[in-house]
Design a protein around this motif. Structure first.
Motif, mmCIF file in Angstrom:
data_model
loop_
_atom_site.group_PDB
_atom_site.id
_atom_site.type_symbol
_atom_site.label_atom_id
_atom_site.label_comp_id
_atom_site.label_asym_id
_atom_site.label_seq_id
_atom_site.Cartn_x
_atom_site.Cartn_y
_atom_site.Cartn_z
ATOM 1 N N ASN A 226 49.474 37.192 33.562
ATOM 2 C CA ASN A 226 48.048 37.354 34.441
ATOM 3 C C ASN A 226 49.153 37.925 36.043
ATOM 4 N N SER A 227 48.440 38.566 36.573
ATOM 5 C CA SER A 227 48.966 39.233 37.429
ATOM 6 C C SER A 227 48.331 38.173 39.067
ATOM 7 N N ILE A 228 48.841 38.753 40.241
ATOM 8 C CA ILE A 228 48.497 37.968 41.523
ATOM 9 C C ILE A 228 47.292 38.480 41.682
ATOM 10 N N ALA A 229 46.355 39.606 41.691
ATOM 11 C CA ALA A 229 45.515 39.150 41.870
ATOM 12 C C ALA A 229 44.604 38.569 40.661
ATOM 13 N N TRP A 230 44.603 38.515 39.463
ATOM 14 C CA TRP A 230 43.784 37.460 38.877
ATOM 15 C C TRP A 230 44.254 35.939 39.147
ATOM 16 N N LEU A 231 45.613 35.508 38.864
ATOM 17 C CA LEU A 231 45.604 34.327 39.592
ATOM 18 C C LEU A 231 45.260 33.508 41.154
ATOM 19 N N VAL A 232 45.286 34.770 41.783
ATOM 20 C CA VAL A 232 44.526 34.024 42.860
ATOM 21 C C VAL A 232 42.840 34.605 42.948
ATOM 22 N N TRP A 233 42.597 35.017 42.597
ATOM 23 C CA TRP A 233 40.682 35.112 42.150
ATOM 24 C C TRP A 233 40.270 34.132 41.013
ATOM 25 N N HIS A 234 40.813 33.677 40.464
ATOM 26 C CA HIS A 234 40.969 32.466 39.567
ATOM 27 C C HIS A 234 41.175 30.658 40.028
ATOM 28 N N LEU A 235 41.683 31.291 41.236
ATOM 29 C CA LEU A 235 42.406 29.587 41.673
ATOM 30 C C LEU A 235 41.017 29.770 42.371
ATOM 31 N N THR A 236 40.827 30.597 43.199
ATOM 32 C CA THR A 236 39.794 31.144 44.227
ATOM 33 C C THR A 236 38.015 30.501 44.037
ATOM 34 N N ASP B 230 30.595 33.349 36.005
ATOM 35 C CA ASP B 230 33.440 33.560 35.355
ATOM 36 C C ASP B 230 33.831 33.226 36.512
ATOM 37 N N THR B 231 34.617 31.954 35.635
ATOM 38 C CA THR B 231 35.706 31.738 36.984
ATOM 39 C C THR B 231 37.110 32.583 36.377
ATOM 40 N N GLY B 232 36.737 32.658 35.911
ATOM 41 C CA GLY B 232 38.318 33.219 34.399
ATOM 42 C C GLY B 232 38.789 32.478 33.613
ATOM 43 N N TYR B 233 37.738 31.833 33.085
ATOM 44 C CA TYR B 233 38.325 30.431 32.485
ATOM 45 C C TYR B 233 38.468 30.990 30.862
ATOM 46 N N GLY B 234 39.108 31.059 29.900
ATOM 47 C CA GLY B 234 39.212 32.322 28.372
ATOM 48 C C GLY B 234 39.696 33.183 28.755
ATOM 49 N N HIS B 235 39.500 33.657 29.408
ATOM 50 C CA HIS B 235 39.402 35.611 29.826
ATOM 51 C C HIS B 235 41.094 35.809 28.754
ATOM 52 N N SER B 236 40.247 37.065 27.950
ATOM 53 C CA SER B 236 40.923 37.791 27.739
ATOM 54 C C SER B 236 42.342 39.218 28.265
ATOM 55 N N SER B 237 43.429 39.392 27.719
ATOM 56 C CA SER B 237 43.965 40.328 28.440
ATOM 57 C C SER B 237 43.170 41.629 29.382
ATOM 58 N N ALA B 238 42.404 42.211 28.374
ATOM 59 C CA ALA B 238 41.621 43.223 29.232
ATOM 60 C C ALA B 238 40.788 42.300 30.559
ATOM 61 N N ASP B 239 40.525 41.012 30.393
ATOM 62 C CA ASP B 239 39.562 41.142 31.758
ATOM 63 C C ASP B 239 41.060 40.556 33.026
ATOM 64 N N VAL B 240 42.034 40.672 32.727
ATOM 65 C CA VAL B 240 42.675 39.854 33.486
ATOM 66 C C VAL B 240 42.900 41.901 34.275
ATOM 67 N N ALA B 241 43.071 42.872 33.591
ATOM 68 C CA ALA B 241 43.302 43.817 34.010
ATOM 69 C C ALA B 241 42.180 43.607 34.804
ATOM 70 N N GLU B 242 41.252 43.540 34.839
ATOM 71 C CA GLU B 242 39.622 44.242 35.624
ATOM 72 C C GLU B 242 39.783 43.813 36.757
ATOM 73 N N VAL B 243 40.499 42.436 37.368
ATOM 74 C CA VAL B 243 40.750 42.108 38.012
ATOM 75 C C VAL B 243 41.894 43.385 39.260
ATOM 76 N N ARG B 244 41.681 43.828 39.648
ATOM 77 C CA ARG B 244 41.937 44.753 40.635
ATOM 78 C C ARG B 244 41.396 45.339 42.239
ATOM 79 N N VAL B 245 42.010 44.649 43.130
ATOM 80 C CA VAL B 245 41.081 44.236 44.759
ATOM 81 C C VAL B 245 42.310 44.605 45.133
#
Length: 166
Positions: free
Chosen positions: A39-49, A83-98
């Motif tokens: 998981n990337s920083i972007a995805w982790l912070v997006w998900h926790l938020t 969607d909160t990110g629960y159960g995301h695939s690797s491709a989903d994680v990659a989509e969170v680019r901000v």
């Protein structure tokens, strides 16, 4: 220390970690994935938020900042707005680019709503059942501790990734 002060402090710690983690990073750094799949920083912070936004809005009986304040549109992700990110695939994680400012801005908005809610709580509020889908049913106190715990774990993971980058 009151219940409200304790919860405000806990959520404030998460807020501080998020800002220390994302501050000054580029979109490339925010989306770096250790080993190419973590998981990337972007995805982790997006998900926790997203988790904080979803769960606090639910117990407060309000609409999430994600939809109410237009954050979903600003992020432009292809996910369902619930969607909160629960159960995301690797491709989903990659989509969170901000950019860092957008990520921090969304977290700030959620933090502000969270603090406004928890500041009004008293000890007796913590025993209110908020989810009967579990056995035993989940109380407000258990739900809030769950959010703090989940958010701190993900914030720590994001801080670890930042440490590997710098």
């Amino acid at each position: 220390m009151t219940t409200a002060e304790l919860l405000t402090d806990a959520f404030g710690r998460i807020h501080g970690i998020v800002h220390r983690v994302v501050g000054g990073l580029s979109a490339d750094e925010l989306t770096h994935r250790v080993g190419g799949e973590a998981n990337s920083i972007a995805w982790l912070v997006w998900h926790l938020t997203r988790i904080q936004d979803d769960h606090i809005a639910d117990v407060a009986g309000t609409e999430q900042a994600w939809t109410a304040d237009g954050w979903a549109e600003r992020f432009g992700l292809s996910f369902d707005t619930g969607d909160t990110g629960y159960g995301h695939s690797s491709a989903d994680v990659a989509e969170v680019r901000v950019e860092a400012d957008l990520l921090a801005g969304y977290h700030d908005a959620v933090h502000e709503r969270t603090v406004a809610y928890v500041k009004g709580l008293v000890d007796a509020d913590l025993t209110r059942v908020v989810d009967r889908n579990w056995d035993p049913p989940v109380t407000l106190g258990v739900r809030l501790v769950s959010v703090v715990s989940d958010d701190l774990q993900h914030a720590g993971q994001a801080a670890f990734v930042r440490g590997l980058l710098h």
